[in-house]
Structure formats: structure tokens, C-alpha cells
Design an enzyme around this catalytic site. Structure first.
Site, PDB file in Angstrom:
ATOM      1  N   ASP A  69      13.797 -12.599  -1.675  1.00 43.59           N
ATOM      2  CA  ASP A  69      13.306 -12.742  -0.310  1.00 43.59           C
ATOM      3  C   ASP A  69      14.206 -11.910   0.598  1.00 43.59           C
ATOM      4  OD1 ASP A  69      13.058 -13.860   2.442  1.00 43.59           O
ATOM      5  OD2 ASP A  69      11.707 -15.272   1.453  1.00 43.59           O
ATOM      6  N   TYR A  90       5.098  -6.299  17.339  1.00 40.32           N
ATOM      7  CA  TYR A  90       5.349  -5.573  16.089  1.00 40.32           C
ATOM      8  C   TYR A  90       6.219  -4.348  16.344  1.00 40.32           C
ATOM      9  CZ  TYR A  90       4.525  -2.107  12.443  1.00 40.32           C
ATOM     10  OH  TYR A  90       4.696  -1.131  11.496  1.00 40.32           O
ATOM     11  N   ARG A 110      -6.734   9.891  17.274  1.00 42.01           N
ATOM     12  CA  ARG A 110      -5.499   9.467  16.631  1.00 42.01           C
ATOM     13  C   ARG A 110      -5.106  10.462  15.546  1.00 42.01           C
ATOM     14  NH1 ARG A 110      -5.799   7.070  20.567  1.00 42.01           N
ATOM     15  NH2 ARG A 110      -5.721   4.811  20.946  1.00 42.01           N
ATOM     16  N   TYR A 129       0.834  -1.211   0.000  1.00 44.33           N
ATOM     17  CA  TYR A 129       0.000   0.000   0.000  1.00 44.33           C
ATOM     18  C   TYR A 129       0.867   1.259   0.000  1.00 44.33           C
ATOM     19  CZ  TYR A 129      -3.243   3.378   2.317  1.00 44.33           C
ATOM     20  OH  TYR A 129      -3.989   4.478   2.670  1.00 44.33           O
ATOM     21  N   LYS A 138      10.183  -3.479  15.106  1.00 43.99           N
ATOM     22  CA  LYS A 138      10.593  -2.290  14.343  1.00 43.99           C
ATOM     23  C   LYS A 138      11.650  -1.492  15.104  1.00 43.99           C
ATOM     24  CE  LYS A 138       8.719  -1.174  10.855  1.00 43.99           C
ATOM     25  NZ  LYS A 138       9.001  -1.512   9.432  1.00 43.99           N
ATOM     26  N   THR A 184       2.431  -7.103  -8.263  1.00 51.03           N
ATOM     27  CA  THR A 184       0.986  -6.988  -8.090  1.00 51.03           C
ATOM     28  C   THR A 184       0.565  -5.521  -8.090  1.00 51.03           C
ATOM     29  OG1 THR A 184       1.263  -7.148  -5.680  1.00 51.03           O
ATOM     30  CG2 THR A 184       0.698  -9.179  -6.852  1.00 51.03           C
TER      31      THR A 184
END
Length: 306
Positions: A54, A142, A208, A17, A146, A42
Site C-alpha cells: 500500500d 485532483y 484538446r 492503464y 498532484k 491484474t
């Protein structure tokens, strides 16, 4: 910091995205862009050459980096809920993949990188808006993954082989967002009749910071134009600086679409009432700012993209 001229830039996660938007923004700024994909093309914009590798295959990455001047690293796993269920996979891809990329960059002689990170690393600080000086308190695997990737990049920069910019992104929204777990696509799905109602936790007052995907993509262009010198790693917040509640999102989406949006209020969960960015450092040093990050434009673009 000094401005950098036109470069050949490899964008990891170019099928994503944000990755597709960054590819488009870099091309519009005059850069030659190569998209790195895991398998097949894609979402990579038409006309952009792609190379397949990869993230964990350093040898394949080294081959993909040939002839490249800089890297925008966006590839990785991003869904918070999934990180609780399979944290090791998130560390394998987000940390191990970044280490593999850094090693391949060293082998290929590529010394410039802009890394897509997350503002969730800050956790839930009482001080708002959030500036870069805040301590890190990552609340889920997550965010921890990061943060660890950021640390690897900073450590490699400290060797003198790398010039790095880390962008801590707030809530990206707008356009053709394929992630049905994010709030804006969920709201618009109800407006379109694709979902019967919007389930939200609590009373909808949580606030937010939402930044338009086009503005977020331009932050990568700005970062490449203002890279630090070799041996440095600098970090910037990328957000709108404006707070919007869930209730405000729903009301504006209903007004724009002319559709009623049914809401189901689930029991409240422990969550911060307010998370808003202070992106002043990016404004000053990267000469970056938002153009389309008002909530009306974000929702209008998301609706038009359906």
C-alpha cells in the site's frame, strides 16, 4: 544531463492503464522491471515480477524497494469528478502516498524517480500552446493534489538525496483504455453499439491535446535515460502539440469504424476552448518525441483493442 545505463526499475501503479504501458516500454529498452501493485496482479504484463504494498505503508514500500535503482511513480487517484466529492482521499493517496514513497526510497537508498503528473495543474491559461514556464492554477482537487506531490518531490530533491523528473502529461489515449469516462472510449463505445449515444457539453468545438499511450510510456524511458544530478528536480510537458476538437474526434471515429455515432448535445459548461501542449523542452532535453499520437492512429488502436 547524462545518459543512464540499464537499471532495475520499480513501477508503482503497474496494474494501471499507463503503468502497464510503461512496464512494457522499460522492458523493451532493456531495463529490469518490477511492478508494484496494491493487491493482486491484474494488468501487469506476463513475466514481470510484482511486489505488493500500500502506498501509505512506508515499511512495506521499503521492503518492495530492495534491490531497486530507480522508481517510476504512477500510482494514485486520477478522476477529476471524484476529487470534488472526496478531496481528502485524493490528498491522502496522491500526496500522502508520494511522501510515504519518498521516505521509503530514502530508507532503501534509492535516489532516482520519474513522477507521472498532469498538465491540468496549469489550469486554463490564455497563452497557447502551454510551456513549462506558465504559472500553476490548478482548477480542481485532483490537480491540487498532484501539484502538492510535485512540491514534495522537489523539496526532497533539494536535500541532495534525490534526482527527479516530473512529467506533466496531457490527454493520454489509445489502446485498451479501461476508463469509460474519457472521451475516446466513450466515442468508440457508441460506434461499437455498447452505448446509444455520445453526450457532450456544448457544440463539440473544445480542442484538446491527445498523446498516444505508447508515446507517453516512452517518455518515462527517456526521462530515466536523462535524469538530472542529485539535488535537482526538472519538469517536462508530455503532449502531441496538436489540437483536436470533439467534433473532429467523432468524425474521424465514424470514418474509421464505418459506424454512425449519435450525439446528444447537453448545455454548454464553462470550459477552455483550447488546451494544447508545448513539449519542445522534452524534445530537446529528453530526446523524446511522438510517433503514434496522430488522432487516426489513436482511434484505430483504441478500436482494435476493444
Amino acid at each position: 544531463m547524462t545518459d543512464n545505463a540499464r537499471m532495475r526499475v520499480l513501477v508503482t501503479g503497474a496494474n494501471g492503464y499507463l503503468g502497464g504501458a510503461v512496464v512494457e516500454a522499460l522492458r523493451a529498452d532493456g531495463h529490469d522491471v518490477v511492478g508494484l501493485v496494491h493487491r493482486a496482479r491484474t494488468r501487469v504484463p506476463h513475466g514481470v515480477p510484482v511486489r505488493a504494498a500500500d502506498l501509505l505503508d512506508t515499511e512495506a514500500l521499503s521492503a518492495a524497494l530492495q534491490g531497486v535503482d530507480a522508481v517510476c511513480h504512477l500510482a494514485g487517484l486520477t478522476r477529476v469528478r471524484e476529487s470534488f466529492g472526496d478531496p481528502l482521499r485524493f490528498f491522502e493517496v496522491n500526496v500522502g502516498g508520494t511522501v510515504s514513497l519518498l521516505r521509503a526510497m530514502g530508507e532503501a537508498g534509492v535516489g532516482k524517480v520519474v513522477f507521472a503528473s498532469t498538465a491540468s495543474i496549469y489550469g486554463t491559461p490564455e497563452r497557447q500552446p502551454m510551456g513549462e514556464e506558465l504559472s500553476d492554477r490548478p482548477p480542481h482537487p485532483y490537480a491540487v493534489s498532484k501539484q502538492a506531490a510535485e512540491s514534495a518531490i522537489a523539496a526532497q530533491a533539494a536535500t541532495g538525496r534525490l534526482a527527479a523528473v516530473v512529467l506533466r502529461l496531457f490527454n493520454i489515449a489509445g489502446g485498451a483504455d479501461p476508463d469509460p469516462t474519457r472521451i475516446v472510449p466513450r466515442i468508440l463505445a457508441v460506434a461499437a453499439g455498447d452505448s446509444p449515444c455520445l453526450a457532450i457539453n456544448g457544440d463539440g468545438t473544445a480542442v484538446r491535446d491527445y498523446v498516444h499511450i505508447g508515446d507517453a510510456a516512452k517518455a518515462f524511458v527517456a526521462a530515466l535515460a536523462h535524469l538530472p544530478g542529485l539535488g535537482e528536480c526538472v519538469r517536462y510537458n508530455i503532449g502531441s502539440g496538436n489540437g483536436t476538437s470533439v467534433n473532429e474526434l467523432i468524425a474521424e471515429a465514424s470514418r474509421l469504424t464505418g459506424r454512425a455515432i449519435a450525439v446528444e448535445h447537453l448545455p454548454a459548461v464553462a470550459e477552455p476552448p483550447l488546451l494544447v501542449s508545448d513539449s519542445g523542452l522534452a524534445h530537446r532535453e529528453l530526446r523524446w518525441g511522438t510517433v503514434s499520437s496522430d488522432i487516426t492512429t489513436i482511434l484505430r488502436d483504441g478500436w482494435a483493442a476493444r
